[in-house]
Structures are given as structure tokens and as C-alpha cells.
Design a protein around this motif. Structure first.
Motif, PDB file in Angstrom:
ATOM      1  N   ASP A 140      -3.745   7.196   6.678  1.00 54.81           N
ATOM      2  CA  ASP A 140      -4.686   6.121   6.969  1.00 54.81           C
ATOM      3  C   ASP A 140      -4.977   6.007   8.465  1.00 54.81           C
TER       4      ASP A 140
ATOM      5  N   VAL B 128       4.892  -0.527   3.960  1.00 57.00           N
ATOM      6  CA  VAL B 128       4.122   0.341   3.069  1.00 57.00           C
ATOM      7  C   VAL B 128       5.071   1.334   2.414  1.00 57.00           C
TER       8      VAL B 128
ATOM      9  N   PRO C 220       6.244  -6.737  10.513  1.00 61.06           N
ATOM     10  CA  PRO C 220       5.262  -5.654  10.408  1.00 61.06           C
ATOM     11  C   PRO C 220       4.965  -5.329   8.945  1.00 61.06           C
ATOM     12  N   GLU C 221       3.734  -4.915   8.678  1.00 57.82           N
ATOM     13  CA  GLU C 221       3.369  -4.554   7.307  1.00 57.82           C
ATOM     14  C   GLU C 221       4.303  -3.464   6.788  1.00 57.82           C
TER      15      GLU C 221
ATOM     16  N   SER D 249       2.676  -1.055  18.611  1.00 57.88           N
ATOM     17  CA  SER D 249       2.574  -0.359  19.882  1.00 57.88           C
ATOM     18  C   SER D 249       2.821  -1.301  21.056  1.00 57.88           C
TER      19      SER D 249
ATOM     20  N   LEU E  54       7.238   0.908   8.168  1.00 55.68           N
ATOM     21  CA  LEU E  54       6.883  -0.336   8.840  1.00 55.68           C
ATOM     22  C   LEU E  54       5.809  -0.028   9.862  1.00 55.68           C
ATOM     23  N   HIS E  55       4.733  -0.780   9.830  1.00 54.18           N
ATOM     24  CA  HIS E  55       3.637  -0.565  10.768  1.00 54.18           C
ATOM     25  C   HIS E  55       4.179  -0.606  12.195  1.00 54.18           C
TER      26      HIS E  55
ATOM     27  N   PHE F 215      -2.769   5.389  10.875  1.00 55.10           N
ATOM     28  CA  PHE F 215      -1.851   4.514  11.598  1.00 55.10           C
ATOM     29  C   PHE F 215      -0.475   5.158  11.720  1.00 55.10           C
ATOM     30  N   ASN F 216       0.248   4.728  12.735  1.00 54.91           N
ATOM     31  CA  ASN F 216       1.623   5.165  12.929  1.00 54.91           C
ATOM     32  C   ASN F 216       2.575   4.177  12.250  1.00 54.91           C
ATOM     33  N   TYR F 217       3.637   4.731  11.684  1.00 53.62           N
ATOM     34  CA  TYR F 217       4.634   3.906  11.003  1.00 53.62           C
ATOM     35  C   TYR F 217       6.035   4.336  11.427  1.00 53.62           C
TER      36      TYR F 217
ATOM     37  N   ARG G 137       0.842  -1.189   0.000  1.00 51.46           N
ATOM     38  CA  ARG G 137       0.000   0.000   0.000  1.00 51.46           C
ATOM     39  C   ARG G 137       0.888   1.254   0.000  1.00 51.46           C
TER      40      ARG G 137
END
Length: 263
Positions: free
Chosen positions: A32, A71, A68-69, A106, A102-103, A34-36, A7
Motif C-alpha cells: 500500500d 494491520v 498506530p494502526e 516517521s 504497526l504503521h 506505507f512503512n510498517y 486491513r
């Protein structure tokens, strides 16, 4: 087989630098919600670190590791102009365009080799992966693994594929034993290396590897400053991966000998 399709997010807010290592990654909020953890193309090894991060991370994911995802993280030219730290502002200015995120996991904590249990099977698998992609940066000094919800997650593969810093003799690198595996943090626990080799040699196939290589952005490949077409560099990565897999017994034996010296 489906192509690897990352993504793309827009970086909206720079939150804080993560001053670990020399690449100055940062925690940032994207559009989106989210934190990366953002790896910047303007840092240290520039685009080559991002190429290695993407290749190493997605190969690990394909092999079943928790990663981690990843992006693509886009920075607009105006981003970071209000940043007070000159070093960070320079980094952001030189990182306009496509970066890698990287996602953020947390509440994850760094892997502690003295306290966190890892099975022999998993340790062997991680050691095999890092020997395959020539990852020099999974040591006791810098484990580059996290514990999240009591599971091991792999991060930071930007120091892999060391051959692409010169591009010379990539065939020799592909057939190399990778002696730096002796410093791997999980090597003492890796008692099932042959099983890992057998499993991953069966899993990794040309189609899967090509799908991962094809996800490398032309924007990064062209920015390396090397002569040659973008598709030519993708083919070198592909040829390296296939040749190294074909000669996996070389780095497998090196890892086994190094482990015997430890235990």
C-alpha cells in the motif's frame, strides 16, 4: 457496534531490523506504499505475542489511546531468500503467512520520562490499561511509548496477557492484583487511578470486547499448538477480560498501594 476489521497488506521489501528486545521486529514496506514495523510470528513468543499485541492494541484504541494502526502483514514463502543475515533469514522463513504490522510513525521519538510531560489523568489511564491487560513491559528500562507530534502514542503490547503462556488457572490470573505494576514508568504520575477505573469500567462492555476478540486470526490460534478448538480459545480470552474487569478493584488497589510506596 462495528467489528474490528484490520486491513491486510503484503510485505514487499524488508528494510532494516529494529534490534530492540529479543523479537527482532523490522521496518518493512508494504504494497500500500506505507512503512510498517512488522512483528513476526516466528520470533520469540511466536503467535502468542501477536495475539497479545492485537488484543492489547485494539483495547487501547477503543479506550481512546493513540495507537498506530495495526494491520495483518502477509509474507510469501519466497520473501527474504536474498537476506544475507542468517538469523534474519531464519526468522523470515519461519514467519511465512500472516504477521502483524504497526504503521510506522516517521520521526517519532521514544518517550523520555525525565523530559516528556504527561498529565496525571493520562498517566493514570495508561497504568490502568496495563494493569488490566497484565502488560509487564512499560517500565523505565523499556517505556514502549512514543512521542509523535507532541502526543503520547502507545506501542508494543506483545508482553501482555501473560496467562496465555500456560493457560492454567486463567481465572486466578484474571483476579490477580498484578504486583508488577510497581515497575510501571508512569506510576509516579498516576494520581487519578480511581477516575480511570470508573471511566473504563463504563466504556468496556461485552459487545466491544467480543468484537476485538473475534478479530484474532484462526491461523494464529491454531498455530499455538494447544489442544482445543479455535472458538474455545477465543472464549477464554473473552472470559478473562470480563472477569478481570469485574474484579478491577483488585489491581486498582495494588496500583494505588505501589504508588504510595513511590511517592
Amino acid at each position: 457496534m462495528n467489528e474490528v476489521a484490520l486491513r491486510t497488506v503484503q510485505v514487499m521489501q524488508y528494510k532494516m531490523p529494529l534490534r530492540e528486545g529479543g523479537s527482532l521486529p523490522a521496518l518493512a514496506l508494504a504494497d500500500d506504499g506505507f512503512n510498517y514495523v512488522i512483528k513476526f510470528r516466528g520470533a520469540g513468543q511466536r503467535e502468542k505475542a501477536l495475539l497479545a499485541e492485537l488484543l492489547g492494541g485494539e483495547i487501547a484504541r477503543f479506550l481512546g489511546f493513540k495507537v498506530p494502526e495495526l494491520v495483518f502483514a502477509r509474507l510469501d514463502p519466497a520473501f527474504g531468500q536474498t537476506e544475507g543475515d542468517e538469523e534474519i533469514q531464519d526468522l523470515l522463513k519461519s514467519s511465512q503467512g500472516l504477521n502483524l504490522g504497526l504503521h510506522f510513525l516517521s520521526a517519532a521519538v521514544n518517550f523520555d520520562p525525565a523530559a516528556d510531560a504527561v498529565s496525571s489523568e493520562l498517566a493514570s489511564a495508561v497504568v490502568w490499561l496495563d494493569a488490566y491487560i497484565t502488560n509487564v513491559d512499560r517500565t523505565f528500562r523499556n517505556t514502549n511509548m512514543l512521542m509523535w507530534h507532541r502526543e503520547l502514542w502507545l506501542i508494543d503490547h506483545g508482553a501482555s496477557f501473560i496467562f496465555h503462556h500456560t493457560w492454567e488457572n486463567w481465572e486466578k490470573h484474571a483476579k490477580s492484583p498484578f504486583p508488577l505494576i510497581k515497575d510501571h514508568v508512569l506510576l509516579p504520575r498516576a494520581g487519578e487511578l480511581e477516575k480511570a477505573d470508573e471511566k473504563f469500567r463504563q466504556l468496556l462492555n461485552p459487545e466491544a470486547l467480543w468484537n476485538i476478540v473475534q478479530s484474532l486470526p484462526g491461523e494464529w490460534l491454531e498455530a499455538m499448538g494447544e489442544t482445543g478448538a479455535m472458538e474455545d480459545w477465543k472464549q477464554v480470552y473473552m472470559d478473562f477480560l470480563l472477569l478481570r474487569l469485574k474484579h478491577s478493584e483488585t489491581f486498582l488497589n495494588e496500583a494505588q498501594h505501589a504508588r504510595k510506596a513511590l511517592v
